[in-house]
Design an enzyme around this catalytic site. Structure first.
Site, PDB file in Angstrom:
ATOM      1  N   SER C  24      -5.715   2.330  15.546  1.00  0.00           N
ATOM      2  CA  SER C  24      -5.625   1.957  16.958  1.00  0.00           C
ATOM      3  C   SER C  24      -4.922   3.057  17.747  1.00  0.00           C
ATOM      4  CB  SER C  24      -4.843   0.652  17.102  1.00  0.00           C
ATOM      5  OG  SER C  24      -4.714   0.326  18.462  1.00  0.00           O
ATOM      6  N   ASN C  72       4.585  10.723  19.237  1.00  0.00           N
ATOM      7  CA  ASN C  72       3.948  10.331  20.494  1.00  0.00           C
ATOM      8  C   ASN C  72       4.667   9.191  21.169  1.00  0.00           C
ATOM      9  OD1 ASN C  72       2.240   7.677  20.964  1.00  0.00           O
ATOM     10  ND2 ASN C  72       2.172   8.102  18.756  1.00  0.00           N
ATOM     11  N   ALA C  73       4.681   9.252  22.485  1.00  0.00           N
ATOM     12  CA  ALA C  73       5.135   8.109  23.264  1.00  0.00           C
ATOM     13  C   ALA C  73       4.177   7.979  24.432  1.00  0.00           C
ATOM     14  CB  ALA C  73       6.567   8.287  23.745  1.00  0.00           C
ATOM     15  N   GLY C  75       3.052   5.199  25.453  1.00  0.00           N
ATOM     16  CA  GLY C  75       3.469   4.059  26.269  1.00  0.00           C
ATOM     17  C   GLY C  75       2.363   3.050  26.475  1.00  0.00           C
ATOM     18  N   ASN C 128      -0.684  -6.008  17.478  1.00  0.00           N
ATOM     19  CA  ASN C 128       0.263  -4.895  17.445  1.00  0.00           C
ATOM     20  C   ASN C 128       1.666  -5.453  17.558  1.00  0.00           C
ATOM     21  OD1 ASN C 128       1.907  -2.721  17.908  1.00  0.00           O
ATOM     22  ND2 ASN C 128       0.503  -1.689  19.302  1.00  0.00           N
ATOM     23  N   CYS C 131       4.551  -1.383  17.772  1.00  0.00           N
ATOM     24  CA  CYS C 131       4.662  -0.148  18.540  1.00  0.00           C
ATOM     25  C   CYS C 131       6.145   0.097  18.772  1.00  0.00           C
ATOM     26  CB  CYS C 131       3.932  -0.258  19.875  1.00  0.00           C
ATOM     27  SG  CYS C 131       4.077   1.265  20.827  1.00  0.00           S
ATOM     28  N   GLY C 217       1.340  10.802  10.858  1.00  0.00           N
ATOM     29  CA  GLY C 217       0.806  11.936  10.095  1.00  0.00           C
ATOM     30  C   GLY C 217       1.425  12.088   8.721  1.00  0.00           C
TER      31      GLY C 217
HETATM   32  C1  LIG Z   1      -1.478   9.161  20.014  1.00  0.00           C
HETATM   33  C2  LIG Z   1      -1.290   7.897  19.241  1.00  0.00           C
HETATM   34  C3  LIG Z   1      -1.492   6.670  19.863  1.00  0.00           C
HETATM   35  C4  LIG Z   1      -1.306   5.473  19.178  1.00  0.00           C
HETATM   36  N1  LIG Z   1      -1.533   4.275  19.803  1.00  0.00           N
HETATM   37  C5  LIG Z   1      -1.429   3.116  19.100  1.00  0.00           C
HETATM   38  C6  LIG Z   1      -1.729   1.870  19.685  1.00  0.00           C
HETATM   39  O1  LIG Z   1      -2.130   1.771  20.855  1.00  0.00           O
HETATM   40  N2  LIG Z   1      -1.587   0.742  18.941  1.00  0.00           N
HETATM   41  C7  LIG Z   1      -1.174   0.780  17.638  1.00  0.00           C
HETATM   42  O2  LIG Z   1      -1.070  -0.281  17.000  1.00  0.00           O
HETATM   43  N3  LIG Z   1      -0.896   1.953  17.030  1.00  0.00           N
HETATM   44  C8  LIG Z   1      -1.007   3.119  17.737  1.00  0.00           C
HETATM   45  N4  LIG Z   1      -0.743   4.308  17.105  1.00  0.00           N
HETATM   46  C9  LIG Z   1      -0.342   4.299  15.686  1.00  0.00           C
HETATM   47  C10 LIG Z   1      -1.554   4.549  14.788  1.00  0.00           C
HETATM   48  O3  LIG Z   1      -2.499   3.534  14.949  1.00  0.00           O
HETATM   49  C11 LIG Z   1      -1.138   4.612  13.314  1.00  0.00           C
HETATM   50  O4  LIG Z   1      -0.593   3.395  12.899  1.00  0.00           O
HETATM   51  C12 LIG Z   1      -0.114   5.689  13.050  1.00  0.00           C
HETATM   52  O5  LIG Z   1      -0.351   6.809  13.865  1.00  0.00           O
HETATM   53  C13 LIG Z   1      -0.097   6.132  11.588  1.00  0.00           C
HETATM   54  O6  LIG Z   1      -1.332   6.641  11.198  1.00  0.00           O
HETATM   55  P1  LIG Z   1      -1.651   8.241  11.168  1.00  0.00           P
HETATM   56  O7  LIG Z   1      -0.566   8.885  10.395  1.00  0.00           O
HETATM   57  O8  LIG Z   1      -3.010   8.321  10.547  1.00  0.00           O
HETATM   58  O9  LIG Z   1      -1.662   8.688  12.597  1.00  0.00           O
HETATM   59  C14 LIG Z   1      -0.922   5.508  17.808  1.00  0.00           C
HETATM   60  C15 LIG Z   1      -0.714   6.742  17.182  1.00  0.00           C
HETATM   61  C16 LIG Z   1      -0.896   7.935  17.862  1.00  0.00           C
HETATM   62  C17 LIG Z   1      -0.661   9.232  17.148  1.00  0.00           C
END
Ligand SMILES: Cc1cc2nc3c(=O)[nH]c(=O)nc-3n(C[C@H](O)[C@H](O)[C@H](O)COP(=O)(O)O)c2cc1C
Ligand SMILES: Cc1cc2nc3c(=O)[nH]c(=O)nc-3n(C[C@H](O)[C@H](O)[C@H](O)COP(=O)(O)OP(=O)(O)OC[C@H]3O[C@@H](n4cnc5c(N)ncnc54)[C@H](O)[C@@H]3O)c2cc1C
Ligand SMILES: Cc1cc2nc3c(=O)[nH]c(=O)nc-3n(C[C@H](O)[C@H](O)[C@H](O)COP(=O)(O)OP(=O)(O)OC[C@H]3O[C@@H](n4cnc5c(N)ncnc54)[C@H](O)[C@@H]3O)c2cc1C
Ligand SMILES: Cc1cc2nc3c(=O)[nH]c(=O)nc-3n(C[C@H](O)[C@H](O)[C@H](O)COP(=O)(O)O)c2cc1C
Ligand code: FES
Ligand code: FES
Lengths: 233, 304, 304, 233
Positions: C24, C72-73, C75, C128, C131, C217
């Protein structure tokens, strides 16, 4: 001799006398010298002497069996002299096989390989010969070039022909040779210790009474650094 | 010397030549290790966490090197509290203060450990309330606010010397820090490792013998900065930062977030003993460039 | 086709061609983004977390790229729940299931959001609850076990379709997961980002406008594997893994730890849209090499 | 023109028309084209037009003042033709300065630079000339080579002499030129949008009605990709 294909990637090519931590899933990870490495297909070779549960499991391994490996660990150190005499007991010959492959070209290398019994000598001498290294074998029964221990062999040798001596094998052998040490030639020893982290963080492999960590400072040490370790006790 | 005086800082009354020391668990478990630390230029020695009895720790693999940090489950291998005198003597012989890290399973054990450490001349204690991978110790001891407080009480009752408490990242970090400070804990050490696991896909097994371990190094650095910042902003307490200090920038980030001193763990593995001087050189150059007159003015200066 | 059938897997009754989808917040907030996702080969589309009203999110900097991840933030910038129909239509037009992520500030908001999402044809919901950087949402909504349960109740009461709940790493993760499962939540999505901060040492300020953000990441991958493993070991529940899946090995680790499917977030940034095929190719080759007959037999196979 | 020394390190050398996110601590981070880059001392140059709070703060900045910067961002794309005509309005000339420095050697480059008033023209033409690029200026009052807007200038130009036209500046200028577009020559536009993450993750910079993200697919686009963006509205 065990051969493993590396499925991940070694970041650097291993040099003698480096080792890896070989992890037998479900059991322990143990330090194991690299006996050979073929970069073309990333195959690592080991020489395992079964002494306990992990090494026994290893010795029985048949493909396809997966082991974890991390490394290479230890200092990629090798003698700089042109004429080198190796004294190797048992699985202590492993790093010397690797050395012979990578570093004996253009050098005079001679190996005295010791075992308890002639039937333990196995394929090692022919392997070394095929690499252009001359070999003398020593064992307590009949059949070897010399009847006696490695230490007996050492005593009768004229060491003037060499620049350096590298001793590898059971700690008792190392100790005895350190005691009988002949003057006028540099001695090096490949030691063992209980290796846990392998990267200098846990102090498990410290050589008693020194600040040396076998896993990062060794496993090969010059005589003067380990004299006390070998002569004490 | 003149140059270094800009870097001096006092943490809970202990005068440090500069703000960089080792983190617990790195080299501080033997005379030789302490010598290496002294040689590296740390301003204080922090011991390995000592327990009542010596501990062997886990069988290998106890460590997984990752590209961006380490995963370790050493299992609190240590020579036991009775060895503390030897360590203290070694540090003091070079004129360095020594912070003794102790790990107990309950308030009583912490009490006994604290008494022994101070009797042996420890300059400060660091309570390990946060080792994530050794059942019975660390986070297990400190699982509720009331046990945290009980540990603080039992240790503070034996001494007037400074007692630091080391916590890990947790969502309730502000409550935990608050409870400890309320009980008179003099400084917080933030942060310990974060639980993590690596699985070997061919063996289909967690690599560490203990299955999971503690994640350290660059990977946790942003979490450490966040934690130091958040706790400093709330309490303006004395904080010692730890987590991914691998160069002068990452060390300085912790200081700007509110840490009065910084501990280096994984950095020793990545850079070797020279890391301490490397960090100090960088901070000195930065202070010259930006006109900072003392370390003191940098502490917490990113916190509004 | 024959090859792919080895990869098929069912998560809470939803049949997936293979186990890899987006996380997401990555591209799932517009028709064009959904098209890009479909083009990348995901087996399901997960929407950006949608809130009752559209949100602009924070002013930049909203993102700090690190060597080993992202901070990231954003928001929760999103077009609002009323846009959900458009997204659902786009995914369904390509025959892909769509998981709608919703973020409410209390159980009532979650209720309204869930009704709207299902009315628009969502195949599953992702709550969610985690967050870390948007006050009032995410971890704030879910700060106690009783609010977690109340949210689960209010959503489960509107539907018989699958409801997934997304949590972050926290020391109390087992309790949180247990409470949600007890209330009938069908799957857990583990993990969200971990709070982190980066400070600019020259500006002496946190870089993100929101000061702190969420770390994602490779840095959090070991924590994700640990969390999935720990929760799977305890509850044998349906789990969707997220956190540092950047190649087939890291994705597979999550599966061996117990995840039935894997979400990719930061991986899209590091590798681009081709990451999905790259992961799938790697897993296929691995299955051929090791003789695995179905994905199902790999799920949780590192858990004893 | 603002000059900043990079204190960290840019991992790659910026190419035109890449930009950075320039972060004014305490205020916002905003996208800013790279107008020049000197690798020897890692100095970045920008051309800032004060339009709001962040750009105004920037325009007032005096050393020592620290700004955060991350990038370079966007595609390092540049026209491949040998004869290029640039139409630049206001701060839109920034990426063209960078282009002139790095890519006009061995090419025929000509810039038509437009401003509202002659006194806004400033040092740009002489800077470009010193780089071996010929310049025509256009403004609404007296003093420029052409009296009129960039679009007026465009209409009178004979474009056959060029392989490519690159238009950079206010969106209205881009729109008008897209409308008046002359056939037989490739047109490119450097666009702007609200950039937030800068790396393709937040969709803030999506060009309306397309799936193009300015921050990763742009900021320079060929006519056919953005025709609808420019001709609509
Ligand atoms: C730019 C960005 C925006 C994100 N927005 C959301 C979000 O709207 N809702 C959510 O549940 N997680 C959000 N996440 C978290 C990701 O869904 C994920 O749980 C987290 O980044 C770990 O996975 P990754 O290491 O593959 O990025 C966001 C992550 C990133 C980097
Ligand atoms: C640098 C180095 C290179 C080595 N190279 C080889 C080699 O090429 N071939 C070979 O057969 N053996 C080699 N060894 C020895 C090998 O590591 C041990 O035999 C093995 O660890 C024993 O494990 P086990 O479980 O089979 O036996 P256990 O039952 O665990 O122990 C049997 C003996 O091995 C010792 N030992 C146990 N664990 C370790 C450990 N982590 N590190 C060192 N010793 C340990 C014990 O003290 C005991 O004496 C090497 C050791 C070191 C330090
Ligand atoms: C790729 C790119 C390169 C640019 N290069 C330059 C340059 O070299 N020189 C220059 O002077 N300007 C340049 N700009 C424009 C510059 O980014 C805006 O003028 C600046 O963001 C306005 O910020 P402000 O706080 O001063 O004004 P505000 O008061 O915030 O806004 C003023 C105007 O700028 C627009 N704007 C606000 N924030 C952003 C944002 N994050 N991204 C884009 N537009 C925004 C608003 O929509 C409004 O129209 C560029 C923009 C882009 C997208
Ligand atoms: C190998 C190793 C052993 C550790 N042992 C301890 C310990 O005994 N007590 C403790 O409080 N922390 C211990 N830690 C945690 C560190 O002190 C430190 O808090 C953590 O590693 C984060 O710092 P770093 O990123 O600089 O390593 C250990 C860490 C490592 C890597
Ligand atoms: S094995 Fe840990 S220090 Fe050598
Ligand atoms: S600015 Fe975020 S996608 Fe372009």
């Amino acid at each position: 001799m065990l051969r493993f294909r590396v499925l991940g990637r070694l970041h650097v090519e291993p040099e003698p006398p480096q080792f890896v931590m070989l992890w037998v899933p479900g059991l322990e990870a143990i330090p194991m010298s690299i006996a050979g490495y073929d970069p073309s297909d990333e195959v690592l070779e080991f020489l395992v002497k079964p002494v306990g549960s992990t090494t026994s499991k290893l010795a029985e391994a048949r493909a396809p069996e997966y082991m974890g490996v991390y490394g290479p660990l230890g200092k990629p150190w090798y003698p700089s002299g042109r004429r080198i005499l190796f004294l190797a007991g048992g699985s202590g010959v492993a790093p010397i096989l690797h050395f012979a492959r990578k570093r004996c070209n253009g050098r005079l290398c001679h190996v005295v390989f010791g075992a308890w019994r002639f039937d333990e000598v196995g394929e090692i001498p022919s392997l070394l010969s095929s690499l252009g290294v001359s070999v003398t074998t020593a064992c307590l029964d009949e059949g070897c070039d010399i009847k006696g221990t490695l230490v007996d062999a050492y005593k009768t040798l004229s060491v003037e022909e060499y620049d350096e001596i590298v001793v590898s094998g059971p700690i008792e052998v190392l100790r005895k040779i350190a005691v009988e040490r002949k003057q006028g030639i540099r001695h090096y020893y490949i030691l063992e210790a209980i290796v846990k982290c392998g990267i200098g963080l846990c102090s498990s492999c410290r050589l008693p009474g020194t600040s040396l960590l076998l896993c990062v400072d060794g496993p090969l040490f010059p005589h003067h650094l380990v004299e006390e370790v070998l002569l004490e006790a | 010397m003149r140059k270094d005086s800009k870097l001096s800082v006092s943490v809970t009354g202990i005068e440090l030549r500069h703000p960089v020391m080792n983190a617990s668990g790195i080299l501080g478990d033997s005379v030789e290790g302490v010598r290496r630390l002294i040689g590296s230029g740390v301003s204080a020695v922090v011991t390995k966490t000592l327990t009542l009895e010596p501990r062997e720790g886990y069988l290998p693999p106890i460590l997984v090197p990752l590209e961006y940090g380490l995963l370790n489950a050493v299992g609190l291998a240590n020579p036991g509290i009775d060895y503390v005198e030897t360590l203290v003597r070694e540090a003091h012989s070079s004129g360095l203060p020594i912070v003794v890290s102790i790990g107990g399973r309950d308030p009583d054990e912490f009490h006994v450990l604290a008494v022994k450490a101070f009797e042996s001349g420890a300059d400060a204690l660091e309570l390990n309330l946060s080792c994530p991978h050794t059942p019975g110790y660390g986070v297990d001891t400190a699982s509720t606010l009331s046990t945290l407080k009980a540990v603080a009480d039992s240790v503070k009752s034996v001494t007037t010397k400074p007692v630091w408490a080391k916590l890990g990242y947790n969502r309730s970090i502000l409550d935990e820090a608050g409870a400890l400070l309320e009980k008179g804990i003099d400084a917080l050490v933030l942060i310990n490792t974060i639980p993590g696991m690596a699985i070997d896909v061919y063996a289909k097994k967690p690599i560490l013998t203990n299955r999971y371990g503690g994640l350290s190094g660059p990977a946790i650095h942003p979490v450490a900065v966040y934690t130091v910042y958040t706790v400093y902003r709330e309490y303006r307490a004395h904080i010692v930062g730890a987590g991914g200090a691998l160069d002068w920038v990452s060390a300085l980030e912790l200081i700007l977030a509110g840490a009065r001193a910084v501990q280096v763990g994984t950095g020793f593995y990545v850079k070797g003993l020279r890391i301490i001087e490397e960090i100090l050189d960088g901070i000195r150059e930065y202070m010259d460039k930006t006109g900072a007159k003392s370390l003191e003015e940098l502490i917490g200066s990113a916190v509004d």
